[in-house]
Design an enzyme around this catalytic site. Structure first.
Site, PDB file in Angstrom:
ATOM      1  CG  HIS A 299      -2.004  -0.998   1.157  1.00  0.00           C
ATOM      2  ND1 HIS A 299      -1.805  -2.310   1.490  1.00  0.00           N
ATOM      3  CD2 HIS A 299      -3.312  -0.894   0.778  1.00  0.00           C
ATOM      4  CE1 HIS A 299      -2.934  -2.977   1.327  1.00  0.00           C
ATOM      5  NE2 HIS A 299      -3.850  -2.143   0.890  1.00  0.00           N
TER       6      HIS A 299
ATOM      7  CG  ASP B  10      -3.720  -4.765  -4.509  1.00  0.00           C
ATOM      8  OD1 ASP B  10      -4.804  -4.346  -4.062  1.00  0.00           O
ATOM      9  OD2 ASP B  10      -2.849  -5.280  -3.783  1.00  0.00           O
TER      10      ASP B  10
END
Length: 578
Positions: free
Chosen positions: A285, A357
């Site tokens: 992330h 993602d």
């Protein structure tokens, strides 16, 4: 059988219909010709009503190809986008949610977002304090099952008005269970994946994930971004108990069972995070994790659960923001043709939808949204998840399509794969809402959670009462669950003076342990137990109600701790029970 595997047959079918669709949308010079579809194509693509099931036994891939042949460039660009939106309703949102949507997409509501950008899907998002994926969850769409059902119905109504609305919109969420669980209230909560790995019984796993799939379908979802197929070989805070474990074969068996359960219930399953996030402790992330293992290790360890899930028929695989040095050094796999087109689609034979993602994660935001979208498509992704600027992503795809930097055949292939999945999911009747948290579903979760309870040190018998239950900071609600379950099992629980059972959860470390506790229980990864001084060390890998009920049954002597730790804990065996 014809000797060809399911994934190979699907890949062949998609390739064939993609070629047909490419011819349908391109003239001799390769530019779009937006004439009306041929009568045959029109007849093949028109159901009895918008959003109606495919019907008549028509092949979803053929229907998708026929429909793609009639779509405009704008429709094709939208088909490969799956953003999030602000608001818990499709058409009525708060002023704050409207402002969020305007910043994200230049519209007020989720329904307007679908209409303006001709979206192929939308993801429902949410966050909680223990969620390691919370960094890119800017809002929440989920509150309770009734609200989710109204929202999904409104989203489908908006999508049905589009040219591609003959197939249901893809509506997904991250319902992995354990720390990554978007919908928590009013549903059956399975234990985390690592708990299933500890139970090591694929039949229990499949039964539990069938229950999960039925409940998600009842709420109007049709895609679950689960299961996690990562083989955990590093003490990762972002993967952790989301993984089934450290053994590639055992993890592969669990992944296959979860896929069968979800898809048997009418949901589309998603393997993640390809090429495998379990070998690094970094969080994709915020960073670009580097996978240093050689290609032999990738093939033999990290790819094993993906191969198994593909063989089980998974509908989607999620590409990850990971730098796999043995495949394409320096390039995130999400943007690597070698990783996606050559390895995943070519060597592993995956013929379904490759979804990125989150495109709002740091490694993807090194480029502007439009450029990132084009790069991801050219690498071989078919569906772009959570672009940070929907208008820019859509416009970037259109610009690249028209100047030739994005081959039309690649966009047509991606849109065809997405629409094939949408048609495949059409006509599957949603279970009644009464199936949520039903007795049968709760039983499936409880059986799996109880089978997972592991004793890594101790005698494995009933705990002599009375008992005092304590927990690390912030875990009081879980403590109360265990107290209630113990009392239901006839165990005397007191406020102080009894044998102390101490609970530690996600993110807890040595400072959260309690010296002198009779029993220390890890409700997430079991690594923290290496530093505990308790005579009995136990793991549930999860803090769900089912996990606490299973733990209570073991402490009361009504069940045996039959689980084995699916990851190695320094200084401790996988189980002390023989």
């Amino acid at each position: 059988m014809d000797g060809v595997s399911f994934p190979q047959r699907r890949l062949t079918a998609v390739a064939a219909v993609t070629a047909l669709a490419t011819l349908a949308v391109a003239g001799c010079d390769g530019r779009a010709e937006h004439a009306s579809p041929t009568p045959a194509a029109s007849q093949a693509a028109t159901p009895s009503s918008p959003g109606a099931p495919a019907g008549g036994g028509a092949d979803p891939a053929a229907r998708a190809a026929a429909l793609v042949g009639s779509l405009s460039d704008e429709d094709l660009a939208g088909e490969v986008l799956m953003p999030y939106a602000y608001g818990d309703s499709a058409t009525k949102v708060s002023a704050g949610s409207a402002a969020g949507n305007r910043k994200l997409a230049g519209v007020d509501t989720p329904a307007e977002m679908i209409a303006k950008y001709r979206l192929g899907g939308l993801i429902l998002v949410g966050f909680s304090a223990d969620d390691p994926t919370g960094a890119n969850q800017a809002t929440t769409n989920v509150d309770n099952p009734a609200q989710v059902r109204r929202l999904t119905a409104g989203l489908q109504d908006a999508a049905a008005k589009l040219p591609a609305g003959r197939a249901p919109l893809l509506i997904g969420t991250d319902q992995e269970y354990g720390v990554v669980t978007r919908i928590k209230d009013g549903v059956t909560l399975l234990p985390a994946a690592m708990a299933a790995g500890a139970a090591a019984d694929p039949q229990l796993t499949e039964r539990a994930w069938t229950a999960a799939g039925e409940e998600l379908a009842a709420m109007g979802l049709n895609v679950d971004f689960a299961p996690d197929a990562d083989v955990l070989r590093a003490r990762s805070s972002v993967i952790g108990s989301r993984s089934f474990g450290a053994d590639p074969k055992a993890t592969a068996d669990q992944v296959s069972a979860a896929v069968r359960g979800l898809q048997g219930a009418g949901m589309a399953a998603t393997l993640k995070h390809f090429p495998g996030h379990g070998g690094t402790a970094a969080d994709s992330h915020s960073d670009l994790p580097v996978l240093k293992q050689d290609r032999k290790t990738l093939d033999g360890v990290d790819f094993a659960p993906f191969r198994a899930g593909i063989a089980a028929g998974t509908d989607l695989v999620m590409s990850a923001h990971l730098d796999a040095r043995a495949i394409d050094p320096g390039t995130p796999a999400t943007f690597s043709t070698k990783a996606i087109t050559e390895v995943l689609k070519g060597q592993l034979g995956f013929g379904g939808v490759v979804v990125t993602d989150g495109m709002n994660m740091a490694p993807a935001e090194r480029w502007p949204a439009g450029e990132a979208a084009v790069r991801a498509l050219k690498a071989g992704n078919d569906l772009l998840l959570m672009p940070p600027d929907i208008a820019a992503a859509h416009a970037g795809i259109l610009a690249a399509l028209r100047d030739g930097s994005l081959p039309r055949a690649r966009l047509v292939d991606a849109a065809t794969r997405v629409l094939t999945l949408r048609f495949r999911l059409a006509g599957k009747p949603a279970p009644a809402m009464s199936t949520l948290a039903s007795g049968a579903h709760q039983d499936a979760a409880r059986r799996l959670a109880t089978a997972a309870v592991t004793e890594l040190r101790g005698g494995c018998g009933a705990l002599a009462g009375p008992v005092t239950v304590t927990a690390s900071t912030g875990r009081d609600s879980t403590r109360k669950l265990l107290v209630t379950a113990l009392r239901a099992d006839g165990v005397k629980v007191v406020d102080s003076g009894g044998a102390v059972v101490h609970l530690v959860g996600y993110g807890d470390g040595a400072k959260d342990l309690r010296a002198g506790a009779a029993v220390t229980v890890a409700m997430d990864t079991p690594y923290v137990l290496a530093g505990a001084d308790s005579k009995r060390l136990m793991a549930t890998y999860s803090s769900s109600p089912a996990a606490m009920t299973g733990l209570a049954d073991v402490l009361a002597g009504k069940a045996r701790p039959a689980g084995r730790s699916p990851v190695p804990v320094p200084g401790l065996p996988a189980t002390s029970c023989r």
